[in-house]
Design a protein around this motif. Structure first.
Motif, mmCIF file in Angstrom:
data_model
loop_
_atom_site.group_PDB
_atom_site.id
_atom_site.type_symbol
_atom_site.label_atom_id
_atom_site.label_comp_id
_atom_site.label_asym_id
_atom_site.label_seq_id
_atom_site.Cartn_x
_atom_site.Cartn_y
_atom_site.Cartn_z
ATOM 1 N N ASN A 175 0.843 -1.208 0.000
ATOM 2 C CA ASN A 175 0.000 0.000 0.000
ATOM 3 C C ASN A 175 0.880 1.263 0.000
ATOM 4 O O ASN A 175 0.712 2.173 0.814
ATOM 5 C CB ASN A 175 -0.955 -0.007 1.199
ATOM 6 C CG ASN A 175 -2.072 -1.026 0.977
ATOM 7 O OD1 ASN A 175 -2.459 -1.312 -0.167
ATOM 8 N ND2 ASN A 175 -2.583 -1.589 2.066
ATOM 9 N N ASP A 176 1.817 1.228 -0.880
ATOM 10 C CA ASP A 176 2.734 2.353 -1.098
ATOM 11 C C ASP A 176 3.678 2.661 0.066
ATOM 12 O O ASP A 176 4.406 3.644 0.045
ATOM 13 C CB ASP A 176 1.960 3.633 -1.502
ATOM 14 C CG ASP A 176 1.241 3.426 -2.832
ATOM 15 O OD1 ASP A 176 1.815 2.735 -3.702
ATOM 16 O OD2 ASP A 176 0.119 3.918 -2.985
ATOM 17 N N ASN A 195 1.317 1.381 8.238
ATOM 18 C CA ASN A 195 -0.077 1.555 7.777
ATOM 19 C C ASN A 195 -0.970 0.396 8.226
ATOM 20 O O ASN A 195 -2.070 0.216 7.712
ATOM 21 C CB ASN A 195 -0.110 1.740 6.249
ATOM 22 C CG ASN A 195 0.447 0.521 5.507
ATOM 23 O OD1 ASN A 195 0.480 -0.583 6.048
ATOM 24 N ND2 ASN A 195 0.884 0.733 4.270
ATOM 25 N N THR A 251 -1.036 -2.647 7.710
ATOM 26 C CA THR A 251 -1.155 -3.862 6.909
ATOM 27 C C THR A 251 -0.205 -4.902 7.485
ATOM 28 O O THR A 251 0.943 -4.584 7.839
ATOM 29 C CB THR A 251 -0.738 -3.576 5.445
ATOM 30 O OG1 THR A 251 -1.317 -2.346 5.047
ATOM 31 C CG2 THR A 251 -1.173 -4.703 4.526
ATOM 32 N N ALA A 309 -4.331 -5.750 -0.249
ATOM 33 C CA ALA A 309 -3.283 -4.724 -0.286
ATOM 34 C C ALA A 309 -2.707 -4.593 -1.686
ATOM 35 O O ALA A 309 -2.661 -5.568 -2.446
ATOM 36 C CB ALA A 309 -2.163 -5.080 0.685
ATOM 37 N N LYS A 310 -2.307 -3.369 -1.967
ATOM 38 C CA LYS A 310 -1.557 -3.158 -3.212
ATOM 39 C C LYS A 310 -0.090 -3.481 -2.903
ATOM 40 O O LYS A 310 0.526 -2.894 -2.005
ATOM 41 C CB LYS A 310 -1.679 -1.699 -3.650
ATOM 42 C CG LYS A 310 -0.874 -1.384 -4.915
ATOM 43 C CD LYS A 310 -0.883 0.106 -5.198
ATOM 44 C CE LYS A 310 0.115 0.476 -6.283
ATOM 45 N NZ LYS A 310 0.401 1.921 -6.271
ATOM 46 N N SER A 335 3.156 -4.040 -9.967
ATOM 47 C CA SER A 335 2.204 -3.829 -8.884
ATOM 48 C C SER A 335 0.994 -4.739 -9.086
ATOM 49 O O SER A 335 0.629 -5.073 -10.209
ATOM 50 C CB SER A 335 1.715 -2.384 -8.870
ATOM 51 O OG SER A 335 2.753 -1.539 -8.435
ATOM 52 N N TYR A 370 -2.931 -5.632 -6.974
ATOM 53 C CA TYR A 370 -3.813 -5.586 -5.798
ATOM 54 C C TYR A 370 -4.050 -7.031 -5.374
ATOM 55 O O TYR A 370 -4.497 -7.850 -6.173
ATOM 56 C CB TYR A 370 -5.114 -4.865 -6.121
ATOM 57 C CG TYR A 370 -4.859 -3.372 -6.240
ATOM 58 C CD1 TYR A 370 -4.959 -2.560 -5.105
ATOM 59 C CD2 TYR A 370 -4.457 -2.803 -7.454
ATOM 60 C CE1 TYR A 370 -4.681 -1.200 -5.199
ATOM 61 C CE2 TYR A 370 -4.180 -1.457 -7.548
ATOM 62 C CZ TYR A 370 -4.290 -0.657 -6.417
ATOM 63 O OH TYR A 370 -4.010 0.680 -6.500
#
Lengths: 761, 761
Positions: free
Chosen positions: B96-97, B132, B134, B165-166, B247, B249
């Motif tokens: 998630n970046d 974050n 995750t 999550a990405k 990337s 998801y």
């Protein structure tokens, strides 16, 4: 000998003709100093050729982070570097807008340089043809004032010879200077403030890490045909430079001059907030007096020095020039007025070796200063070591010693060890002995016991404790041994039972105990204080003496000599004369292991012991040892020839003594070691003095009396020197048929001449 | 022992739980290599905590300009540095970046690491909670292919555990890398070309000065729940970096994976113009085979190695883990296929020490490779020295030797001396002896005379010439002496007549002459060629033998032992056990001079001689010397415990032998020397092998026959090892009540067991 471009002269060092290859050597040889600052003989005007810039302030140094290939525990973190200081001699000169630069001009005629040792100034003159074909005649004179130790003065004259010319002087101060000798290319100085007006300039800067604050200052006046001009200069500032520009159209044959007064005020001598105001006071004084008056005082001050310390030699101008050069440089380096200073191996003539204090001071320099100055000068040198006693104890603790044992550093600026070669730093421990010996020597010469009683005894105890702890008991030998040392001969490392080291260790303990007992008996108060401070016990003293009494000395029955160290005779004993000349100097031709396993001796080692402790041995002993060791000695240390000259003279080998004398006295002038451009060998110059006074003059102090047994090289008609002995100033004049004593100061004095007592009145 | 966080296991090195303080030690311990390249166990993803990055290519080095405090004539200009190479393991991971970084994430659970030695891969798994919030589960596996020596492969799996999550993978190549070990902060690499597309990337760079061209390459594939995705990456370039971004998801519980194939092609093995095309071929092959197939081959390749070189220990898991770790690291470091390579002291696990070749190879490593590989592997190691003979002769010339005398370097990469401490570089000359000894040892074990006849005799002659010239005649001793050396015990420098050095010097001369005569008699053609090449004369041979026959050996009548060096008994003979424990290790607590004058021994010195030349002495002699010297030995060299373990076993002192064994086998795992984070002690690992095979197993070769006198530590139930002896593969299994021999290959073999001959079929 490596060069012979220096013109022989009684009182001056002279060079005629301009040679680019000699510039850096001359920068060393023509160096000037006043004990508190000094500088290499760099040109005032721009010079773009190879040059080694150097301006130094006594006591201002930089602790450069140690850089070694392989770290060893106990190495010091820093090496105290002699620091190149801001440049105040600079005067850019433009002739019809072309920069005068001896490296790039068309032609140079009548170039000459003079270091006038009698009067204490550096002069230079030449005629230069510039690229623009203007021919100018230049005359420069510069000195560092002995009277005002923060001040220097320059007189720079230009005369256009073939045409009218616009001449511009740009005197400047530059704090953007660097060291050649730097471990990590650190910046050593930070500039914090600049100020410049029409005739004065100031730059404040401080050393990094040590934070010595220095104000470099200057003031200039210009003259036309000796008449002061009211021209106001044009001020300029760069990042780390201030300058003032004076221009004048000068008729052919007229002379345009600048007088620049400049120097440093430093936080060593002033409150940090008052450096600029102090500088202004000095400048005011200098401007009021003017160049000529200041120069006159300079001549008088040097005259006073020469009155006492001159040595004359009749009939041998090179020998005369040599000894005066040595005496002059010693006086330029150290005047004895500041007990924080000492005598660096290069003085103010280069950066090499770093630090300011080596065992050279005690072993070689003390006698010169003791005999040619008031005794407080030598006392200051001793006090310097007393002040460093705490650090010497710390230094010993770092190496595992305890209970107040002291190991004085091999190289230092502030008492802390600076050096970082294990075989030197950790093992060349004989230096401790020289420090004790200097105390003995001072007392023997001056009869001043107050230093021992007040300070010296603590030093002696700490040194004795070191030797006590450093000696270990050898079961097979049933004696105490000192393992793993480097003696004075640094061409042997990590040897066992170096005779010199063991001998001086034993002596140090015995001398300390002798003085402990004397102070205990005669100076009860002092004893109480020292007793309390050092925690000395009778058991410790007894243990120490046991070590001294049972010290091991390697000896050869076959040769009847003490061995430089154990196992010395296992080497291939080929004498220096039988060695291929192409292999010398061996330190430039051989790898270190080859030097170490050879029998070759860099400098007096066993013989250094016979020099210090001559009174313990018979002359036949000395002769045996001299005959055994000298043939293996390559004299690749500047400290070697002087001791050998003294001993050769004592043994009546005058040719050898004379040859050693020349080598020591003209070491730098003739550049025997091919390195004078890095700076002069200052400390060995005191050895030159000894080689005349103790060598040829045969001066010794025995039983509170001066003894002489004069000899004279056949090349000389006569020679004379003076000694200040216990408030008597005695002049000694030696010629081939007689020795004359003249008492210049003090009550009648009994001296011993070749075994007979003479009353000198 | 300094650490015990490694979980005992038969076949793996394991760590459970994440500790920042252990990261750098684990980077060393979990290092992987395939003989041709290797790398520290740095993380693939970003890690901003303290880490020591290292990726190395065998044979690619940088000659770093020497930096010393004080230069000595003869020092080499360069030190060959092990070179940190471009990084190809890197995969930036974003969740998630947010960058996944074990140093900065909120929480780490179930962290474990495994170096699977049986199968040759490095694994890591953990669950991380990011800032974050995750939570992701990560599994990584990485290996360097034994089959394809230019290739490595990584499989990186992420599973989001608490949310969708990405996930972004950015596999990259980075040539902007530096060395920690650098003298002048030089840049070592220059990047010349970059290329990157959707799934492949290439960077070409070359080393400065040596101009080794290296193409670092990579290709990546991504998978979701093990199903390959057709996602094309997004390529990115920076100055010295290429990367590709993928990337996806990813649903909670799903696993997003990347397989990265990467490595180097170099100008050592390819034409410079073909590095990229060669890289592309490898990538094609790798992509075709895929990760799992490559891993399967890896397991098989390691299985083959273990078939031959495994040592099993029953009943002592720590001992078992230790020996397998040692054998594994040796095989990772050197496979023997490339005669240009050698066994660096840190292998591919760190930069320290530089160089790749020390006397360790000949003294400690040859026996392991000789017995567990085909004999050409050991022969390649000998050939390596033959190829360097010219440079060894040049090296000796620099130090003043002549007439084809050779001094092999203390440290080297390409045959030139790299080291720069005079007491080591110039004086630790016994290394020359080990090189001759390895020739003897190789011939004794393999009976292959062809190396001597074709190459080795020249090496032996050049070494004998060195010893001949290095010995000098001592008149007082009426013997030849070797002055100024450092023996294997580096806690003594510049000593005279080190017994080990003198003994091996004498032996080298005699062994050379023995082989000169043998070749002269049996291989006339070879003799003619060598005779012409070396210019050997009978006079020279006679002179050499005279030196050998009259060599001096220091001896103590009182103790009945040879003395490590002259004067050894003059020391304060306090045994290690009586030394304050706080003072140890002495190399971290004492200044160098104190170490030198102490009796303490860093590693076997006299006993090293008894190890090499056991067949020259009686067991009682060994016992006397072991009893005399071991109590003064501090074992502060990694090479010390193994020799002592072997000798203790021979003397039947099994407790001591076992304790030395543990210390040598778990030196790095338990970090005895508090320095494993700098890398592992690779060469001493071969000593661990010897301590089982020669120590406990008592294996010796005598008269062309294997002899055994097995012993077993009481802590073990049994142990087994194999040796490849002259095309017989013999398995030896030792338990408390018996020894079993199994012949796995070759004709029936007669072996000696405790003095009785046994036929093994």
């Amino acid at each position: 000998m490596n060069q012979d471009y220096i013109t022989p002269d009684q009182w001056s060092i002279k060079e005629d003709g301009f040679e680019i290859d000699n510039v850096q050597s001359s920068e060393s040889l023509f160096s000037i100093g006043n004990g508190s600052m000094g500088q290499r003989a760099n040109f005032e005007e721009t010079y773009t050729g190879p040059s080694f810039q150097g301006s130094y302030i006594g006591g201002v140094y930089y602790p450069d982070k140690t850089r070694v290939g392989w770290w060893k525990n106990g190495y010091p973190e820093y090496f105290s570097k002699v620091l190149n200081a801001p440049n105040w001699i600079g005067i850019n000169v433009m002739v019809n807008d072309e920069t005068l630069d001896l490296f790039s001009c068309k032609k140079i005629d009548k170039f000459s340089r003079e270091l006038n040792m009698k009067e204490g100034w550096l002069g230079r003159s030449f005629e230069a043809t510039l690229q623009n074909d203007t021919i100018v005649k230049v005359n420069v004179k510069r000195f560092l004032s002995l009277e005002h130790e923060e001040l220097g003065a320059i007189k720079y004259d230009i005369t256009p010879l073939n045409t009218k010319a616009k001449i511009t002087y740009q005197p400047y101060l530059d704090s953007g200077i660097t060291n050649q000798d730097t471990n990590w290319d650190d910046q050593f100085w930070q500039t914090t403030y600049k100020e410049v007006d029409q005739n004065q300039g100031f730059i404040r800067s401080h050393t990094l890490k040590t934070f010595y604050e220095v104000c470099s200052f200057m003031e200039s006046k210009v003259f036309l045909n000796s008449k002061e001009l009211s021209t106001q200069g044009e001020s300029l500032q760069k990042e780390m430079e201030v300058s003032i520009s004076f221009s004048e159209y000068v008729a052919k044959g007229s002379t345009f001059s600048i007088h620049k007064f400049a120097g440093y005020t430093t936080s060593l001598n002033h409150d940090k907030t008052e450096l600029i105001s102090a500088a202004k006071s000095i400048l005011k004084m200098a401007a009021d007096k003017g160049f000529d008056t200041l120069l006159q005082s300079q001549k008088e001050a040097w005259d006073k020095i020469w009155q006492m310390s001159d040595i004359t030699i009749e009939g041998d101008v090179k020998a005369q020039q040599g000894i005066r050069f040595n005496i002059f440089q010693l006086n330029q380096t150290y005047t004895g007025t500041d007990h924080r200073l000492n005598i660096g191996p290069k003085g103010f003539t280069g950066e090499k070796y770093g630090g300011s204090t080596y065992w050279d001071t005690e072993a070689y320099c003390i006698p010169f200063y003791m005999a040619t100055k008031d005794q407080h000068v030598a006392r200051n040198l001793l006090k310097y070591r007393y002040n460093h006693l705490g650090k010497a104890i710390e230094n010993a603790e770092k190496l595992g010693f305890s209970n107040g044992a002291a190991l004085y550093p091999m190289v230092t600026m502030d008492g802390e060890e600076s050096h970082n070669e294990w075989e030197i730093t950790f093992e060349e421990i004989h230096r401790n002995g020289a420090i004790a010996y200097a105390i003995f020597n001072y007392h023997r010469f001056t009869d001043d016991y107050s230093y021992i009683q007040e300070m010296g005894l603590e030093v002696l105890i700490a040194i004795a404790r070191f030797w006590h702890q450093r000696s270990t008991f050898s079961k097979p030998k049933d004696k105490y041994v000192i393992l793993g040392v480097t003696g004075p001969n640094e061409y042997e490392n990590n040897v066992n039972n170096n005779w010199y080291t063991n001998y001086i260790a034993k002596w140090c303990i015995e001398y300390a105990v002798e003085n402990i007992r004397k102070v205990e008996k005669e100076f009860k108060d002092d004893y109480g204080r020292i007793f309390q401070k050092t925690g000395l016990t009778t058991t410790e003293v007894d243990d120490m003496l046991k070590v001294a009494e049972n010290m091991y000395f390697p000896y050869s029955e076959e040769h009847g000599v003490y061995l430089q160290q154990e196992g010395f005779l296992d080497k291939e004993m080929v004498k220096v004369d039988d060695l291929d000349k192409n292999l010398r100097p061996i330190n430039q031709n051989w790898s270190w292991d080859r030097i170490l396993r050879s029998p070759y001796i860099k400098q007096a080692d066993t013989l250094q012991g016979f020099y210090f402790f001559e009174h313990h041995f018979k002359t036949e002993d000395l002769e045996k040892h001299f005959d055994f060791y000298e043939p293996f000695t390559v004299h690749e240390s500047s400290l070697s020839p002087c001791v050998h000259s003294i001993q050769a003279a004592l043994l009546g080998r005058m040719e050898q003594a004379y040859s050693f004398y020349l080598r020591t006295s003209r070491l730098d002038l003739d550049d025997y070691n091919k390195e004078v451009k890095e700076g002069c060998h200052i400390t060995s110059m005191a050895g030159t003095w000894m080689s005349i006074v103790e060598g040829f003059g045969g001066m010794r102090v025995k039983n509170d009396q001066l003894h002489f047994s004069p000899k004279i090289p056949k090349e000389w008609r006569s020679y004379s020197f003076k000694v200040n002995f216990r408030n008597h100033i005695l002049k000694v004049n030696v010629s081939h048929d007689r020795t004359e004593f003249t008492l210049e100061k003090g009550e009648a004095l009994a001296v011993d001449l070749d075994g007979k007592t003479i009353e000198v009145a």
